[in-house]
Design a protein around this motif. Structure first.
Motif, PDB file in Angstrom:
ATOM      1  N   SER A   9      15.866  12.936 -12.311  1.00 37.19           N
ATOM      2  CA  SER A   9      16.553  14.237 -12.206  1.00 37.19           C
ATOM      3  C   SER A   9      16.044  15.008 -10.998  1.00 37.19           C
ATOM      4  N   ILE A  11      16.409  18.950  -9.904  1.00 35.60           N
ATOM      5  CA  ILE A  11      16.897  20.233 -10.406  1.00 35.60           C
ATOM      6  C   ILE A  11      17.412  21.123  -9.280  1.00 35.60           C
ATOM      7  N   HIS A  45      15.474  22.033 -20.615  1.00 29.91           N
ATOM      8  CA  HIS A  45      15.323  20.925 -19.676  1.00 29.91           C
ATOM      9  C   HIS A  45      16.631  20.149 -19.655  1.00 29.91           C
TER      10      HIS A  45
END
Length: 644
Positions: A9, A11, A45
């Motif tokens: 991931s 962000i 999250h």
């Protein structure tokens, strides 16, 4: 998803920091997968939903959870814009809608097609749309459906309040008719907002029916006004926007103390939306999308499209900061302008002069990156913040100007920054030549070198022919040396410079005495085996006296011409310290004391004699005491000694 089916991931693209998520445990490609953004998850999250086998795995940064479903395989799935619902298309051709925590089963619909749709997207937050080769099927929240076909291939894009359908030549917005719009325009509607809208029509036709409508909805007039304002926001046609706002304005005339802020905000928003919806701009935002996007982001998008004039007008209209717009415009002008650098600079400065305090640093950097270094330097002259101006000048190799600007700013940190940059970059001689005619830079360099770099300071004094400063530095350096011979050697070097300068008579004499004292102390250390180096003349005499070397103490006094009063005080304190009463008596008899003897402390003297059990001494003190009260106390002490 990596080739080994693990997830990574990112962000934030501005500061990308790839992070591995929990192990998925997959050994083959999943049927489908989708992402729930962190703002919509309980853990805050990012979560990834992966369809594998007949179930779904929920993966976050820490763990992978199997939801233990049996309805799969799921060949397509998508999360609603608000992150609350999940639409799944099964291998059997069913559309299944559940909450993203899988606790609520909201609806099921059999599509009669086992072929997965090319696209599965949400229309707002309550309807799901599927697309198969020019066919669109929209499923409502209660299983109701609409089917329509297109002549050309299309692409579906989900929005917060609907869905965009884009073909090769047009863009359509499909959305559920808003409740406020339906309440006003539905045939036969008797809602307060519809009756208010009807009342305005009667009023304009001068019909008494207008007053009747107002009286009927009087208790709900506030809701009617707010409903018309809300409905105006959903309209794309200017005519209905104006009519609904006009209706709201008409209705609020009958209300006492109505707060018009919402009316004004809607009017402003519609004016902005109409401007960006115009075909020359082509941003067909709805009011809900505009509020979600925020006016600031809309202005940024216009800037990225180089619609600077419209962006500036909207910013002025909504009282938003315009600095970024103007900076972007100036950077774009530099990149595209065919004018000479002077004309470009003049055009930019004239445009930006109306906005004092605006930073020119980014504009100048763009000019420099574009190969127009002269223009960049000119633009930096208008930069109001030296902290932005100076580093950019250094990166442009304009070191001399950077140092001048840093000094003019009065910011010593900036001056230090430039000095250290120049020191690393230039040969030492060139570095000194650059700062020599700049007093502040020289002073700051001196301060720094005194604390951090003594060798550089020596070089600086030498090249500037500052002999006395060099001598002072060598002398200070000498006094910090532990070895006496090395210390004396350094002081002699400094002394030679002092002696050559007629204005440094005092310094030369002081240095002579310092050398002489060091030599004497070296001899004392050799004779007494006690440390003396570093002591002053008075301390040297004091130490000689306490060690019993009275002749040596007298020699030091003679060599350094110590005045009688000072010598007597030093010797008196030293003898008292070591309780050498014999030498103290010799001193008192050697000559008339220049400092006197009696100090009148009869009480303290008597108490000391009492503690020492010195009855004769106590009698002498009592004999000299003239104070009646103190004499009585001394008599009492004598009586106690006699009794013992």
């Amino acid at each position: 998803m990596l080739s080994n089916h693990q997830l990574v991931s990112v962000i934030d693209f501005c500061e990308p920091q790839p992070k591995h998520m929990a192990d998925t445990g997959l050994f083959e490609m999943p049927h489908s997968w989708t992402v729930i953004p962190p703002q919509y998850t309980l853990s805050r999250h990012v979560e990834v939903l992966i369809a594998t086998g007949t179930t779904i795995l929920v993966v976050d940064s820490k763990e992978t959870q199997d939801q233990l479903l049996q309805q799969g395989p799921f060949t397509k799935m998508t999360v609603s814009p608000n992150g609350k619902f999940l639409a799944l298309f099964t291998a059997e051709g069913k559309l299944w809608v559940v909450s993203t925590d899988f606790e609520k089963n909201l609806s099921e619909y059999a599509t009669k097609s086992k072929v997965p749709p090319q696209q599965l997207v949400w229309c707002g937050t309550d309807s799901v749309v599927m697309y198969w080769d020019k066919i669109v099927l929209m499923i409502g929240p209660f299983g109701d459906w609409i089917k329509f076909s297109y002549d050309d291939a299309i692409f579906l894009s989900s929005e917060i309040d609907g869905i965009r359908i884009m073909s090769s030549d047009k863009c359509e917005l499909l959305q559920k008719v808003p409740t406020s719009t339906e309440g006003i325009f539905k045939i036969g509607s008797t809602s307060p907002a519809a009756m208010l809208y009807d009342a305005l029509d009667h009023y304009e036709r001068k019909s008494p029916k207008a007053d009747e409508n107002i009286r009927t909805i009087r208790p709900d007039l506030l809701d009617a006004v707010d409903g018309c304002i809300e409905a105006a926001g959903f309209e794309f046609h200017h005519y209905y926007q104006r009519m609904l706002l006009k209706t709201a304005s008409f209705g609020k005339c009958f209300l006492d103390n109505y707060n018009s802020d919402r009316f004004v905000e809607m009017a402003q928003a519609l004016r902005v939306l109409n401007a960006v919806r115009f075909y020359d701009i082509g941003i067909p935002l709805t009011f809900a999308q505009y509020k979600r996007l925020t006016p600031e982001c809309l202005v940024d998008r216009l800037v990225q499209r180089h619609q600077h004039l419209l962006a500036l007008r909207i910013a002025d209209y909504l009282n938003l900061p315009a600095d970024n717009i103007l900076i972007h415009w100036a950077c774009a002008k530099i990149k595209k302008s065919t004018d000479d650098e002077d004309a470009t600079c003049r055009a930019i400065v004239e445009k930006l002069a109306k906005h004092p305090g605006l930073s020119y640093a980014e504009i100048a950097k763009t000019a420099y990156d574009n190969g127009q270094s002269r223009l960049a330097t000119k633009l930096l002259d208008y930069e109001p913040r030296a902290a932005d101006q100076v580093p950019l000048l250094m990166s442009m190799q304009e070191d001399d100007i950077a140092l001048t600007k840093a000094i003019e700013s009065g910011d010593t940190d900036l001056v230090h920054l430039v000095i250290f940059h120049l020191k690393r970059k230039l040969p030492l001689g060139e570095f000194f030549r650059m700062i020599n005619n700049k007093p502040l830079a020289c002073s700051l360099l001196e301060v720094y070198c005194k604390e951090q770099d003594q060798e550089l300071l020596k070089d600086f004094y030498y090249q500037d022919d500052r002999r006395l400063d060099s001598a002072n530095m060598i002398a200070a350096e000498g006094f910090h040396l532990e070895d006496v011979s090395e210390r004396i050697s350094k002081l002699k070097i400094a002394n030679k410079t002092y002696q050559d300068d007629k204005n440094s008579v005092f310094e030369a004499k002081a240095m002579d005495e310092a050398i002489k004292l060091l030599q004497a102390q070296a001899q004392l250390e050799k004779d007494t085996h006690h440390p003396f180096t570093g002591l002053s003349v008075s301390e040297t005499i004091y130490k000689c006296t306490t060690l019993g070397h009275h002749t040596k103490a007298s020699k030091i006094r003679s060599d350094f011409k110590v005045p009688d009063k000072r010598f007597w005080w030093i010797k008196l304190r030293a003898l008292v310290e070591v309780r050498d009463w014999e030498q103290l008596e010799k001193l008192s008899k050697s000559k008339k004391s220049p400092i006197g003897y009696e100090i009148g402390a009869f009480k303290e003297a008597g108490e000391q004699a009492f503690l020492n059990k010195d009855i004769d001494g106590l009698r002498q003190v009592r004999a000299k005491c003239t104070n009646h009260l103190v004499a009585q106390e001394l008599d009492a002490l004598l009586a106690q000694l006699h009794a013992k």
